[in-house]
Design an enzyme around this catalytic site. Structure first.
Site, PDB file in Angstrom:
ATOM      1  N   LYS A   1      14.576   4.673  -7.757  1.00 19.86           N
ATOM      2  CA  LYS A   1      14.592   6.224  -6.661  1.00 19.86           C
ATOM      3  C   LYS A   1      16.100   7.021  -7.235  1.00 19.86           C
ATOM      4  O   LYS A   1      16.798   6.514  -8.122  1.00 19.86           O
ATOM      5  CB  LYS A   1      14.182   6.628  -5.592  1.00 19.86           C
ATOM      6  CG  LYS A   1      12.833   5.335  -5.241  1.00 19.86           C
ATOM      7  CD  LYS A   1      12.546   5.626  -3.478  1.00 19.86           C
ATOM      8  CE  LYS A   1      10.701   5.003  -3.428  1.00 19.86           C
ATOM      9  NZ  LYS A   1      10.212   4.661  -2.489  1.00 19.86           N
TER      10      LYS A   1
ATOM     11  N   HIS B   1       3.741   8.885  -8.437  1.00 16.36           N
ATOM     12  CA  HIS B   1       4.742   8.266  -7.319  1.00 16.36           C
ATOM     13  C   HIS B   1       4.187   8.990  -5.696  1.00 16.36           C
ATOM     14  O   HIS B   1       3.753  10.062  -6.531  1.00 16.36           O
ATOM     15  CB  HIS B   1       5.819   7.570  -7.589  1.00 16.36           C
ATOM     16  CG  HIS B   1       6.437   7.195  -6.067  1.00 16.36           C
ATOM     17  ND1 HIS B   1       6.832   7.118  -5.457  1.00 16.36           N
ATOM     18  CD2 HIS B   1       6.097   5.634  -6.486  1.00 16.36           C
ATOM     19  CE1 HIS B   1       7.251   6.722  -5.066  1.00 16.36           C
ATOM     20  NE2 HIS B   1       6.893   5.817  -5.281  1.00 16.36           N
TER      21      HIS B   1
ATOM     22  N   GLU C   1      -0.504   1.828  -3.926  1.00 17.25           N
ATOM     23  CA  GLU C   1       1.040   1.952  -2.919  1.00 17.25           C
ATOM     24  C   GLU C   1      -0.098   2.868  -1.614  1.00 17.25           C
ATOM     25  O   GLU C   1       0.072   4.221  -2.232  1.00 17.25           O
ATOM     26  CB  GLU C   1       1.596   2.994  -3.448  1.00 17.25           C
ATOM     27  CG  GLU C   1       2.053   2.223  -4.401  1.00 17.25           C
ATOM     28  CD  GLU C   1       3.861   2.184  -4.788  1.00 17.25           C
ATOM     29  OE1 GLU C   1       4.673   1.774  -4.820  1.00 17.25           O
ATOM     30  OE2 GLU C   1       4.624   2.910  -4.576  1.00 17.25           O
TER      31      GLU C   1
ATOM     32  N   GLY D   1      10.033  -0.560  -3.404  1.00 17.05           N
ATOM     33  CA  GLY D   1      11.286   0.266  -3.747  1.00 17.05           C
ATOM     34  C   GLY D   1      12.549  -0.114  -2.694  1.00 17.05           C
ATOM     35  O   GLY D   1      13.708  -0.444  -3.144  1.00 17.05           O
ATOM     36  N   GLY D   2      12.928   0.572  -0.988  1.00 14.72           N
ATOM     37  CA  GLY D   2      14.010  -0.080  -0.533  1.00 14.72           C
ATOM     38  C   GLY D   2      14.492  -1.285  -0.341  1.00 14.72           C
ATOM     39  O   GLY D   2      15.837  -2.144  -0.818  1.00 14.72           O
TER      40      GLY D   2
HETATM   41  P1  PGA Z   1       9.028   0.957  -0.767  1.00 10.19           P
HETATM   42  O1  PGA Z   1       9.087   2.277  -2.008  1.00 10.19           O
HETATM   43  O2  PGA Z   1       9.093  -0.748  -1.147  1.00 10.19           O
HETATM   44  O3  PGA Z   1      10.070   1.512  -0.068  1.00 10.19           O
HETATM   45  O4  PGA Z   1       8.212   1.102   0.091  1.00 10.19           O
HETATM   46  C1  PGA Z   1       7.718   1.862  -2.724  1.00 10.19           C
HETATM   47  C2  PGA Z   1       7.232   3.103  -3.483  1.00 10.19           C
HETATM   48  O5  PGA Z   1       7.304   3.778  -3.085  1.00 10.19           O
HETATM   49  O6  PGA Z   1       7.472   2.727  -4.836  1.00 10.19           O
END
Ligand code: PGA
Length: 257
Positions: free
Chosen positions: A25, A104, A173, A241-242
């Site tokens: 991100k 996304h 997602e 993500g995180g």
């Molecule tokens: P997350 O994000 O693993 O932090 O939940 C996933 C994403 O936004 O693709």
């Protein structure tokens, strides 16, 4: 059961190799990104990094012999021309991207990206032989109303309008499971049974039209749950993500496959 498994194997793009994609991100600096790439460990899975546009050239130089692919986090719906601030599919190709995220949920929600734009972006990427990673998923309210399949079907059909039999990655997602949208709570991924059911549903929708798809899961994948999620045959990879922001935790996810 047997024919379902065979069909699954025949239609998977990967021949069984999972793909794990870090979605940084708008985080890290170029130097942090380079250090991260150098510290990435090998595993059985294919690895890709969806990095900010300005990082891509430097990351490419520092990948060396490592088998790490690069992904854009977004692409312009336009091909070329006077579109200030936009980055085209051709530019991503030149920067070395094999993949690009499209649709996304943060883009759909914060930037009001709509299905028509997403379809144009997918077409642009395909023209430059970049495999789109199309993100789909229902929000909490839609889930509560029992609309999950309906929403996913609508998002997929719109994103893929006029497109057939090209290589694709679909990222399921669920918006409610993405850490971004769970702020202040005890963040949780979707449950295993939900993941299996929706991955099977997506495959059933697409398998007659696309020979070459991988269906991956995203939403709070972390070192604690990655093995349980990635060991499912229905899950052909993860979008992280995180937990991808620290190389130690992303390495732990990679090692869990
Ligand atoms: P997350 O994000 O693993 O932090 O939940 C996933 C994403 O936004 O693709």
């Amino acid at each position: 059961m047997k024919s379902r498994n065979m069909s699954h194997a025949a239609r998977s793009a990967s021949g069984g190799t999972k793909v794990i994609i870090a979605n940084w991100k708008m985080n890290l600096s170029i130097n942090e990104g380079i250090k991260y790439i150098k510290a990435l460990k090998k595993g059985k899975a294919e690895i890709a990094i969806a990095a900010p546009f300005t990082f891509l050239a430097d990351l490419k130089k520092n990948i060396g012999n490592k088998k790490i692919k690069l992904a854009g986090q977004d692409v312009s719906r336009y091909e070329v021309g006077a579109y200030t601030g936009e980055v085209s599919a051709n530019m991503l190709k030149e920067a070395g991207c094999a993949y690009c995220l499209v649709g996304h949920s943060e883009r759909r929600i914060y930037f009001q990206e709509n299905d028509r734009e997403i379809n144009q972006k997918v077409k642009n990427l395909l023209q430059y032989k970049i495999t789109p990673i199309i993100c789909v998923g229902e929000n909490a309210e839609q889930r509560k109303k029992g609309l999950t399949k309906q929403i996913i079907k609508a998002q997929l059909l719109a994103a893929l309008q006029g497109i057939k039999n090209v290589p694709l990655i679909i990222a399921y997602e669920p918006v409610w499971a993405i850490s971004t949208f769970q702020k202040g709570k005890n963040v949780k991924s979707a449950g295993i049974f939900d993941i299996i059911a929706i991955h099977n549903y997506i495959r059933s929708l697409l398998e007659t039209k696309f020979m070459n798809i991988r269906i991956i899961y995203g939403g709070t994948v972390n070192p604690e749950n990655s093995q349980a999620i990635l060991s499912l045959k229905e899950v052909e990879g993860a979008l992280v993500g995180g937990a991808s922001l620290k190389v130690s935790s992303f390495n732990a996810i990679i090692q869990s496959t």
